[in-house]
Design a protein around this motif. Structure first.
Motif, PDB file in Angstrom:
ATOM      1  N   ASN A 146      -5.613   4.868   0.060  1.00  0.00           N
ATOM      2  CA  ASN A 146      -4.332   5.604   0.046  1.00  0.00           C
ATOM      3  C   ASN A 146      -3.462   5.123  -1.119  1.00  0.00           C
ATOM      4  N   ASP A 147      -3.425   3.814  -1.306  1.00  0.00           N
ATOM      5  CA  ASP A 147      -2.623   3.232  -2.381  1.00  0.00           C
ATOM      6  C   ASP A 147      -3.138   3.695  -3.752  1.00  0.00           C
ATOM      7  N   LEU A 148      -4.459   3.693  -3.900  1.00  0.00           N
ATOM      8  CA  LEU A 148      -5.051   4.088  -5.185  1.00  0.00           C
ATOM      9  C   LEU A 148      -4.795   5.575  -5.469  1.00  0.00           C
ATOM     10  N   VAL A 149      -4.854   6.397  -4.435  1.00  0.00           N
ATOM     11  CA  VAL A 149      -4.573   7.831  -4.619  1.00  0.00           C
ATOM     12  C   VAL A 149      -3.110   8.008  -5.025  1.00  0.00           C
ATOM     13  N   TYR A 150      -2.225   7.317  -4.354  1.00  0.00           N
ATOM     14  CA  TYR A 150      -0.791   7.405  -4.683  1.00  0.00           C
ATOM     15  C   TYR A 150      -0.559   7.043  -6.155  1.00  0.00           C
ATOM     16  N   LYS A 151      -1.321   6.056  -6.650  1.00  0.00           N
ATOM     17  CA  LYS A 151      -1.149   5.631  -8.046  1.00  0.00           C
ATOM     18  C   LYS A 151      -1.968   6.475  -9.022  1.00  0.00           C
ATOM     19  N   GLY A 152      -2.685   7.472  -8.508  1.00  0.00           N
ATOM     20  CA  GLY A 152      -3.477   8.351  -9.376  1.00  0.00           C
ATOM     21  C   GLY A 152      -4.776   7.698  -9.863  1.00  0.00           C
ATOM     22  N   LYS A 153      -5.185   6.592  -9.232  1.00  0.00           N
ATOM     23  CA  LYS A 153      -6.436   5.919  -9.648  1.00  0.00           C
ATOM     24  C   LYS A 153      -7.591   6.481  -8.815  1.00  0.00           C
ATOM     25  N   TRP A 154      -7.965   7.706  -9.131  1.00  0.00           N
ATOM     26  CA  TRP A 154      -8.933   8.445  -8.317  1.00  0.00           C
ATOM     27  C   TRP A 154     -10.312   7.809  -8.326  1.00  0.00           C
ATOM     28  N   SER A 203      -4.150  19.654  -3.162  1.00  0.00           N
ATOM     29  CA  SER A 203      -4.004  19.513  -4.621  1.00  0.00           C
ATOM     30  C   SER A 203      -3.838  18.013  -4.904  1.00  0.00           C
ATOM     31  N   ASP A 204      -3.986  17.607  -6.176  1.00  0.00           N
ATOM     32  CA  ASP A 204      -3.809  16.196  -6.543  1.00  0.00           C
ATOM     33  C   ASP A 204      -2.432  15.707  -6.108  1.00  0.00           C
ATOM     34  N   GLU A 205      -1.415  16.547  -6.382  1.00  0.00           N
ATOM     35  CA  GLU A 205      -0.030  16.116  -6.138  1.00  0.00           C
ATOM     36  C   GLU A 205       0.227  15.900  -4.649  1.00  0.00           C
ATOM     37  N   VAL A 206      -0.239  16.864  -3.820  1.00  0.00           N
ATOM     38  CA  VAL A 206       0.001  16.719  -2.373  1.00  0.00           C
ATOM     39  C   VAL A 206      -0.735  15.475  -1.857  1.00  0.00           C
ATOM     40  N   ALA A 207      -1.962  15.252  -2.335  1.00  0.00           N
ATOM     41  CA  ALA A 207      -2.702  14.065  -1.882  1.00  0.00           C
ATOM     42  C   ALA A 207      -1.950  12.787  -2.246  1.00  0.00           C
ATOM     43  N   LYS A 208      -1.378  12.753  -3.432  1.00  0.00           N
ATOM     44  CA  LYS A 208      -0.629  11.564  -3.856  1.00  0.00           C
ATOM     45  C   LYS A 208       0.573  11.325  -2.942  1.00  0.00           C
ATOM     46  N   THR A 209       1.321  12.394  -2.660  1.00  0.00           N
ATOM     47  CA  THR A 209       2.511  12.256  -1.801  1.00  0.00           C
ATOM     48  C   THR A 209       2.103  11.800  -0.407  1.00  0.00           C
ATOM     49  N   MET A 263       0.847  -1.198   0.000  1.00  0.00           N
ATOM     50  CA  MET A 263       0.000   0.000   0.000  1.00  0.00           C
ATOM     51  C   MET A 263       0.879   1.243   0.000  1.00  0.00           C
ATOM     52  N   GLY A 264       0.464   2.285  -0.687  1.00  0.00           N
ATOM     53  CA  GLY A 264       1.272   3.488  -0.772  1.00  0.00           C
ATOM     54  C   GLY A 264       2.638   3.150  -1.363  1.00  0.00           C
ATOM     55  N   LYS A 265       3.621   3.966  -1.036  1.00  0.00           N
ATOM     56  CA  LYS A 265       4.977   3.697  -1.524  1.00  0.00           C
ATOM     57  C   LYS A 265       5.758   3.060  -0.371  1.00  0.00           C
ATOM     58  N   ALA A 266       6.410   1.962  -0.646  1.00  0.00           N
ATOM     59  CA  ALA A 266       7.043   1.203   0.445  1.00  0.00           C
ATOM     60  C   ALA A 266       7.916   2.089   1.334  1.00  0.00           C
ATOM     61  N   THR A 267       8.597   3.040   0.724  1.00  0.00           N
ATOM     62  CA  THR A 267       9.505   3.895   1.516  1.00  0.00           C
ATOM     63  C   THR A 267       8.941   5.316   1.719  1.00  0.00           C
ATOM     64  N   GLY A 268       7.664   5.490   1.362  1.00  0.00           N
ATOM     65  CA  GLY A 268       7.068   6.836   1.385  1.00  0.00           C
ATOM     66  C   GLY A 268       7.123   7.501   2.749  1.00  0.00           C
ATOM     67  N   PHE A 269       6.846   6.723   3.802  1.00  0.00           N
ATOM     68  CA  PHE A 269       6.807   7.337   5.145  1.00  0.00           C
ATOM     69  C   PHE A 269       8.190   7.815   5.588  1.00  0.00           C
TER      70      PHE A 269
END
Ligand SMILES: Cc1cc2nc3c(=O)[nH]c(=O)nc-3n(C[C@H](O)[C@H](O)[C@H](O)COP(=O)(O)OP(=O)(O)OC[C@H]3O[C@@H](n4cnc5c(N)ncnc54)[C@H](O)[C@@H]3O)c2cc1C
Ligand code: SF4
Length: 498
Positions: free
Chosen positions: A77-85, A35-41, A1-7
C-alpha cells in the motif's frame, strides 16, 4: 505506511462496476480496475497501524480473518501511494503466486480485519492488489522465469486448480521437473470451470497457465488419473505426487421429484455454460439453458450467486434464490466483532444485477424446498416450499422448525442445486489408496503427507471446499514440504517462518 493522515482525508472507494443493466448482455468482467490515481489515494488510507491484522490469516469462529498467504499489505500500500509500482509488484509476488485471481475474486478477509475498519470503512486492499498485478502485465514486467538449474527430481501434481498451480510454480522454481495432470480440457480447476467469466475472465487464467508452461511446467490435459493413467504408473514415474483434486463431490437434495428433467446440480450448469461461452460450437442440453425459464437456485452461497448471474445472461424469465438461513444483519452483531470476518448483509454482483433487472432483491430467506413436481413428460413444472424458523435447542445448538401455514408453490422449469459440496470425489483416492476423513484426504496441515509413501495432498481435497487464497496457501506450503522431502532442505518460503 501510506499517508499518515490518509485515512482521515480520503473516503474508501472500490473499483467501478459496469452498469448492471448493460453488463448482463455480455460475459465480460463486470468490474473495471482502478486508475493509477485512485489506487494511490486508496493506498494512502493505510494508516501505519503498527500491528496489521490484515496480513496474518487466522480462523475466528469458523471464518477466515486476515490474509491466509500473509500478503505484505501495508508495505505494498505504501509503495503504491508513492508510485513505486514495480517495487509494489515485487513485494506482492513474494507471497502470492496469482494476485490476478485473488485481486478479482477473493472475498478479502483482509479487509474485515483492517484496523481502519474498527470505526471506518476498511482500506480497499483487494482492488489495489488487482491493480498492481494488472499493471505488471500491462507494463511487460511479468516475464517467464525459467529456472537456471534442474535437480533431476520429478513431481506429479494431480489437479490444476489454484492449489495445484501454486505447488507447481513453487516446485518448478526450485528446479524440479513438474507435470500437472488434469482431467478437464483446460487447466485452472474451478478458476476455469466454476467461477464464471464475468467474475474472472478465462483469458486471465490461460495467460498464467501459458506463463507456467513457458517456465517449464508440463500440463497433461484430458487425462483423469486413476482412469486414463493408473496411480501406479504416476507413482513409478515420479519422485513425489501431490493430490490437488479439489472437493467437488456434490451435496444432493434427495426429495420427491429430484429425478425430474430440469433439476440439476449448479456445477453442471456453471461448467457447461462456461464451455459454451468459450466455444460457441459446444452443444449444451436444452435442459441447462435458462433462456425464457423460471429459474430457482437452491442455496444462498457464492455458487448460487454465480448461477444467478449466468441465468440472467442467458435470458431467464424470472429467478429466485432460496437460502435456509435468515437474512444477515446490516451491521456486525455483538458476537461478530472486529477482527472477525464481517457476517453482514451484502449485495453481491449477481444480486445487484438481479435487483436492477427484476426490480427487487430475488433472495428468499429461511425457506426449505419440500418437493419438485413434474408434468406428464417428466419435466419440472413447480417446486413446493415451506418457511423455517431458526431457534436453539436445549443444548444451545441451532435447529430449524417448519412454520405451519407458510407452504407455497413456485413455477419453475430449471432448478439449480447449490447447497455445497461433500468433499473429494472418491475414484482418485481409491486409486492411490489414501486414507480419508469425512471425505477429505487425511493429511495434516503443515506436513501434507498422506498414508502412502511419496504422496502428499493439498487444497480443497485436504481442507474441504474453501477459498482460492487458501488453495494458494496450501499449494505453497505443500511445495515447501515436498522440496524438503526430496532434497533434505529447502529455500522455499513458508508462512510458518514469516
Ligand atoms: C462456483 C464456485 C465459485 C467459487 N467462487 C469463489 C470465489 O469467488 N472466491 C474464492 O476465493 N473461492 C471461490 N470458490 C472456491 C474456490 O474456487 C476453491 O476453493 C478452489 O478452486 C480450490 O482449489 P483446488 O486447487 O484445491 O481445487 P479445484 O479448483 O477444485 O481444482 C481441482 C482440479 O482437480 C481436477 N481433478 C480432480 N480429479 C482428478 C483426476 N483424477 N485426474 C486429473 N484431474 C483431476 C479437477 O478437474 C479440477 O480441475 C468457488 C467455488 C465454486 C464451486
Ligand atoms: S489474497 Fe485475499 S485476503 Fe489476501 S490480500 Fe488479497 S484480497 Fe486480501
Amino acid at each position: 505506511m501510506g499517508k499518515a493522515t490518509g485515512f482521515m482525508e480520503f473516503e474508501r472507494q472500490t473499483a467501478n462496476e459496469r452498469d448492471p443493466v448493460e453488463r448482463i448482455h455480455d460475459w465480460k468482467e463486470y468490474s473495471a480496475p482502478f486508475s493509477d490515481e485512485v489506487a494511490k489515494t486508496q493506498g494512502a488510507r493505510c494508516m501505519d497501524c503498527g500491528t496489521p491484522f490484515c496480513h496474518i490469516g487466522m480462523d475466528i469462529d469458523g471464518a477466515t480473518s486476515g490474509c491466509p498467504i500473509y500478503n505484505l499489505i501495508p508495505e505494498w500500500n505504501d509503495l503504491v501511494y508513492k508510485g513505486k509500482w514495480r517495487e509494489a509488484l515485487e513485494r506482492l509476488m513474494k507471497t502470492n503466486n496469482f494476485p490476478e485471481f485473488t485481486g478479482r475474486v477473493c472475498p478479502a478477509p483482509c479487509e474485515g480485519s483492517c484496523t481502519v475498519a474498527i470505526n471506518d470503512p476498511a482500506v480497499t486492499i483487494k482492488n489495489i492488489e488487482q491493480k498492481i498485478i494488472d499493471k505488471g502485465f500491462e507494463e511487460g514486467w511479468i516475464e517467464p522465469r525459467v529456472p537456471e538449474r534442474r535437480t533431476g527430481k520429478k513431481v506429479a501434481i494431480v489437479g490444476s486448480g489454484p492449489a495445484g498451480l501454486a505447488a507447481a510454480d513453487q516446485l518448478n522454481q526450485v528446479g524440479h521437473q513438474v507435470t500437472v495432470y488434469e482431467r478437464a480440457d483446460r487447466a485452472g480447476g474451478l478458476l476455469t470451470y466454476g467461477i464464471p467469466n464475468m467474475k474472472l475472465d478465462k483469458d486471465v487464467v490461460e495467460r498464467r497457465v501459458q506463463l507456467l508452461r513457458e517456465e517449464g511446467i508440463e500440463f497433461v490435459l484430458n487425462t483423469e488419473v486413476g482412469k486414463d493413467i493408473s496411480a501406479e504408473e504416476i507413482k513409478a514415474k515420479h519422485d513425489s505426487v501431490i493430490l490437488c483434486t479439489g472437493a467437488q463431490k456434490h451435496r444432493d437434495l434427495p426429495i420427491e421429484g429430484r429425478e425430474g428433467k430440469g433439476v440439476r446440480f449448479a456445477m453442471d450448469y456453471l461448467t457447461k455454460s462456461t464451455k459454451k461461452v468459450l466455444d460457441d460450437s459446444v452443444e449444451v442440453e436444452e435442459e441447462l439453458d435458462a433462456k425464457g425459464k423460471d429459474v430457482i437456485v437452491i442455496g444462498g452461497g457464492d455458487t448460487g450467486a454465480d448461477c444467478i448471474a449466468t441465468a440472467l445472461r442467458q435470458g431467464a424469465n424470472s429467478i429466485a434464490q432460496f437460502g435456509k438461513h435468515p437474512q444477515l444483519p446490516i451491521k456486525r452483531s455483538d458476537e461478530n466483532q472486529w477482527p472477525a470476518y464481517p457476517q453482514v448483509f451484502s449485495l453481491e454482483y449477481a444480486h445487484k444485477e438481479a435487483k436492477e433487472n427484476f426490480g427487487e432483491d430475488i433472495r428468499q430467506y429461511s425457506i426449505q424446498t419440500k418437493k419438485f413436481v413434474t408434468d406428464e413428460n417428466g419435466k419440472l413444472k413447480e417446486l413446493h416450499t415451506v418457511e423455517m424458523k431458526k431457534t436453539r435447542d436445549e443444548n444451545g445448538m441451532f435447529v430449524f422448525e417448519e412454520i405451519p401455514g407458510t407452504e407455497k408453490v413456485w413455477p419453475a422449469q430449471l432448478v439449480l442445486i447449490a447447497i455445497g459440496f461433500e468433499g473429494t470425489e472418491q475414484p482418485v483416492l481409491e486409486a492411490f489408496n489414501v486414507k480419508t476423513e469425512r471425505n477429505r484426504v487425511d493429511a495434516e496441515y503443515g506436513d501434507f503427507r498422506t498414508n502412502v509413501e511419496h504422496v502428499f495432498a493439498a487444497g480443497d481435497s485436504r481442507r474441504g471446499q474453501s477459498l482460492i487464497v487458501w488453495a494458494i496457501n496450501e499449494g505453497r506450503e505443500v511445495a515447501y514440504h515436498v522440496d524438503q522431502y526430496l532434497m533434505g532442505e529447502t529455500a522455499l518460503p513458508s508462512v510458518a517462518n514469516m
